[in-house]
Motif scaffolding. Structure first.
Motif, PDB file in Angstrom:
ATOM      1  N   GLY A   1       4.331  -3.868   1.364  1.00  0.00           N
ATOM      2  CA  GLY A   1       5.631  -4.005   0.585  1.00  0.00           C
ATOM      3  C   GLY A   1       5.433  -3.865  -0.853  1.00  0.00           C
ATOM      4  O   GLY A   1       6.272  -3.362  -1.451  1.00  0.00           O
ATOM      5  N   GLY A   2       4.071  -4.080  -1.122  1.00  0.00           N
ATOM      6  CA  GLY A   2       3.769  -3.676  -2.425  1.00  0.00           C
ATOM      7  C   GLY A   2       3.998  -2.325  -3.152  1.00  0.00           C
ATOM      8  O   GLY A   2       4.278  -1.973  -4.125  1.00  0.00           O
ATOM      9  N   ILE A   3       4.045  -1.486  -2.123  1.00  0.00           N
ATOM     10  CA  ILE A   3       4.246   0.016  -2.316  1.00  0.00           C
ATOM     11  C   ILE A   3       5.688   0.352  -1.973  1.00  0.00           C
ATOM     12  O   ILE A   3       6.360   0.822  -2.615  1.00  0.00           O
ATOM     13  CB  ILE A   3       3.073   0.995  -1.738  1.00  0.00           C
ATOM     14  CG1 ILE A   3       1.860   0.815  -2.322  1.00  0.00           C
ATOM     15  CG2 ILE A   3       3.747   2.486  -1.545  1.00  0.00           C
ATOM     16  CD1 ILE A   3       0.842   1.706  -1.762  1.00  0.00           C
TER      17      ILE A   3
ATOM     18  N   ALA B   1       6.690   5.519  -7.282  1.00  0.00           N
ATOM     19  CA  ALA B   1       6.396   4.342  -8.116  1.00  0.00           C
ATOM     20  C   ALA B   1       5.714   3.391  -7.699  1.00  0.00           C
ATOM     21  O   ALA B   1       4.755   2.805  -8.562  1.00  0.00           O
ATOM     22  CB  ALA B   1       7.787   3.813  -8.695  1.00  0.00           C
ATOM     23  N   GLY B   2       5.777   2.846  -6.366  1.00  0.00           N
ATOM     24  CA  GLY B   2       4.760   1.894  -5.990  1.00  0.00           C
ATOM     25  C   GLY B   2       3.401   2.101  -6.053  1.00  0.00           C
ATOM     26  O   GLY B   2       2.588   1.571  -6.386  1.00  0.00           O
ATOM     27  N   VAL B   3       3.064   3.628  -5.594  1.00  0.00           N
ATOM     28  CA  VAL B   3       1.868   3.928  -5.447  1.00  0.00           C
ATOM     29  C   VAL B   3       1.366   4.138  -6.951  1.00  0.00           C
ATOM     30  O   VAL B   3       0.098   3.744  -7.369  1.00  0.00           O
ATOM     31  CB  VAL B   3       1.752   5.288  -4.947  1.00  0.00           C
ATOM     32  CG1 VAL B   3       0.234   5.904  -5.275  1.00  0.00           C
ATOM     33  CG2 VAL B   3       1.884   5.397  -3.490  1.00  0.00           C
ATOM     34  N   GLU B   4       2.088   4.583  -7.958  1.00  0.00           N
ATOM     35  CA  GLU B   4       1.736   4.839  -9.160  1.00  0.00           C
ATOM     36  C   GLU B   4       1.458   3.297  -9.996  1.00  0.00           C
ATOM     37  O   GLU B   4       0.675   3.020 -10.790  1.00  0.00           O
ATOM     38  CB  GLU B   4       2.966   5.348 -10.153  1.00  0.00           C
ATOM     39  CG  GLU B   4       2.815   6.805  -9.752  1.00  0.00           C
ATOM     40  CD  GLU B   4       4.058   7.472 -10.543  1.00  0.00           C
ATOM     41  OE1 GLU B   4       4.667   6.691 -11.324  1.00  0.00           O
ATOM     42  OE2 GLU B   4       4.416   8.581 -10.446  1.00  0.00           O
TER      43      GLU B   4
ATOM     44  N   GLY C   1       0.974  10.374  -3.238  1.00  0.00           N
ATOM     45  CA  GLY C   1      -0.343  10.248  -3.679  1.00  0.00           C
ATOM     46  C   GLY C   1      -1.159   9.190  -3.443  1.00  0.00           C
ATOM     47  O   GLY C   1      -2.092   8.841  -3.762  1.00  0.00           O
ATOM     48  N   LEU C   2      -0.815   8.611  -1.923  1.00  0.00           N
ATOM     49  CA  LEU C   2      -1.874   7.656  -1.284  1.00  0.00           C
ATOM     50  C   LEU C   2      -3.110   8.351  -0.918  1.00  0.00           C
ATOM     51  O   LEU C   2      -3.158   9.363  -0.545  1.00  0.00           O
ATOM     52  CB  LEU C   2      -1.072   7.079  -0.434  1.00  0.00           C
ATOM     53  CG  LEU C   2      -0.093   5.800  -0.338  1.00  0.00           C
ATOM     54  CD1 LEU C   2       0.323   5.263   0.842  1.00  0.00           C
ATOM     55  CD2 LEU C   2      -1.013   4.852  -1.059  1.00  0.00           C
TER      56      LEU C   2
ATOM     57  N   GLY D   1      -4.183   2.251  -0.433  1.00  0.00           N
ATOM     58  CA  GLY D   1      -3.694   2.708   0.828  1.00  0.00           C
ATOM     59  C   GLY D   1      -2.421   1.972   1.509  1.00  0.00           C
ATOM     60  O   GLY D   1      -2.284   0.697   0.529  1.00  0.00           O
ATOM     61  N   THR D   2      -1.836   2.157   2.487  1.00  0.00           N
ATOM     62  CA  THR D   2      -0.896   1.332   3.064  1.00  0.00           C
ATOM     63  C   THR D   2      -0.936   1.205   4.602  1.00  0.00           C
ATOM     64  O   THR D   2      -1.821   2.063   5.308  1.00  0.00           O
ATOM     65  CB  THR D   2       0.349   1.664   2.615  1.00  0.00           C
ATOM     66  OG1 THR D   2       1.515   0.944   2.945  1.00  0.00           O
ATOM     67  CG2 THR D   2       0.762   3.246   3.202  1.00  0.00           C
ATOM     68  N   ILE D   3      -0.300   0.647   5.118  1.00  0.00           N
ATOM     69  CA  ILE D   3      -0.215   0.373   6.688  1.00  0.00           C
ATOM     70  C   ILE D   3       1.348   1.020   7.130  1.00  0.00           C
ATOM     71  O   ILE D   3       2.245   0.636   6.644  1.00  0.00           O
ATOM     72  CB  ILE D   3       0.035  -1.093   7.197  1.00  0.00           C
ATOM     73  CG1 ILE D   3      -1.578  -1.430   6.533  1.00  0.00           C
ATOM     74  CG2 ILE D   3      -0.396  -0.933   8.575  1.00  0.00           C
ATOM     75  CD1 ILE D   3      -1.202  -2.347   5.139  1.00  0.00           C
TER      76      ILE D   3
END
Length: 413
Positions: A366-368, A377-380, A175-176, A150-152
């Motif tokens: 930021g990682g995503i 690509a970040g999610v992948e 795809g999150l 996930g993310t924020i």
């Protein structure tokens, strides 16, 4: 276990046995002088008891100011106290007042930290506890064989409801599994809570109708009790599947009340936790507080992640994660640990090795969003890194097999 137990690390310049007796008296029957009514029978039945005391060593100087002057050595001691359940009742504020009340202000101590609590069996079935926890979170998401990725929503504040929904659309299409409000986002005039829920759930419900897959959004309902009840009901009405509380600031009684009412998983954000944890000889360890929050009914609990942007060391993070995953009484009352803060594909490998399972949320901002090849690509990169870790690959092997992981290491690493 019939009595509530609490474990402490203390530092004192007086005789340790005298200091511990002061702790036990202050938190049960005692005061600074002998008083009428303080009978032996009463003391035996209701006084706190010292279960164990271990001298760990000494310090050349006090960790905290304003303590009584040392009578010689400054002793560091591990202590376990216990109380009869009758003293506390089925009352979480009373529990906290008992194990973490005036203790921190007592003058014999130049250090005092609550390390953990052992919950008595009498509490089983008498508190909300996680209604969903790890199992229920996975059931709502429709999988259980990997971490929840996930993310924020960022910027933390400033976006209106429409802009938030546009960001949500990008994220769910990438795809999150999980998205959450930032803890700072409440119901400002430019992004009212109801507007945000309506706009974001329209996107998520449409995505679910088209794909059969419904990501989870944790909307921050924190406010007065009446506001939180109304906001929970609004999220539920719009098809939402999660709510979020700022745990320290809404308070344990509010959490318990919302949990008793809630039909949705509760995502517990611990912002402000450094007040209680940052000093090694003052405050509360997460293992203790997270149990209280679980009794109150929180399903998902923030723990930080490895190599986070905050000051918490990795060893403490791993202890927190494992504490959430450890049953109070049964597997159903475990809380899902939520790892965040500076996470990207790189920490997946040592996190998996240290924790030994994938029953966790792994939130990356930021990682995503900052991946050089974009959000998709970040999610992948996160999913592929965890897949590689679960398959026993090392970082070099994962970089060779997955381009998204290789790009992440080249950019973030």
């Amino acid at each position: 276990m019939k009595r509530l137990q609490a474990h402490y690390l203390i530092e004192t310049g007086i005789d340790p046995e005298k200091a511990v007796a002061t702790m036990a008296g202050e938190q049960s029957t005692g005061t600074f002088v002998k008083i009428p009514g303080e009978t032996g029978e009463l003391m035996e039945k209701y006084a706190a008891k010292t279960e164990s005391m271990e001298i760990l060593g000494s310090s050349p100087y006090p960790s905290l100011p304003f303590a009584k002057k040392s009578e010689g050595k400054i002793h560091r001691v591990r202590v376990t106290l216990s109380w009869p359940v009758e003293n506390i009742g089925l009352n979480l504020p009373n529990l906290m007042a008992t194990v973490a009340g005036n203790l921190f202000e007592l003058s014999p101590f130049s250090g005092l930290k609550l390390l953990d609590i052992d919950v008595p069996d009498a509490y089983q079935g008498n508190f909300p506890c996680p209604k969903f926890g790890i199992r229920g979170t996975y059931e709502k998401l429709g999988f259980d064989n990997r971490p929840v990725i996930g993310t924020i929503i960022k910027p933390s504040v400033g976006l209106d409801a429409r802009a938030t929904a546009q960001q949500v659309k990008q994220l769910v299409q990438a795809g999150l599994d999980f998205i959450k409000d930032d803890e700072l986002m409440g119901s400002p005039s430019y992004n009212r809570f109801e507007d945000r829920v309506e706009a974001c759930m329209a996107v998520i419900n449409d995505h679910a109708d088209r794909t059969g897959r419904k990501p989870m959004y944790a909307f921050n309902i924190s406010g007065t009790i009446d506001e939180m009840l109304r906001r929970h009901d609004f999220v539920l009405e719009k098809g939402g599947t999660c709510i979020m509380l700022n745990l320290l600031w809404v308070g344990v009684s509010s959490i318990q009340h919302i949990a008793s009412h809630s039909q949705l998983p509760i995502h517990g954000h611990r912002n402000g936790w450094g007040i209680f944890s940052r000093h090694p000889y003052l405050g509360i360890e997460y293992s203790a507080m997270s149990k209280v929050w679980r009794l109150a009914g929180v399903d998902q609990l923030h723990t930080n992640g490895l190599r986070n942007k905050f000051c918490e060391p990795d060893e403490s993070v791993i202890t927190s994660i494992k504490s959430c995953q450890q049953p109070l009484w049964s597997p159903g009352d475990r809380a899902m640990p939520v790892l965040s803060s500076g996470q990207w594909a790189g920490q997946a490998f040592d996190t998996y090795q240290a924790v030994g399972n994938t029953e966790l949320m792994y939130l990356c901002g930021g990682g995503i969003m900052g991946h050089p090849s974009g959000i998709q690509a970040g999610v992948e990169s996160i999913k592929d890194a965890w897949k590689a870790a679960m398959e026993g690959m090392d970082i070099a092997q994962a970089r060779k097999k997955y381009n998204s992981v290789n790009e992440a290491f080249a950019f973030f690493g």
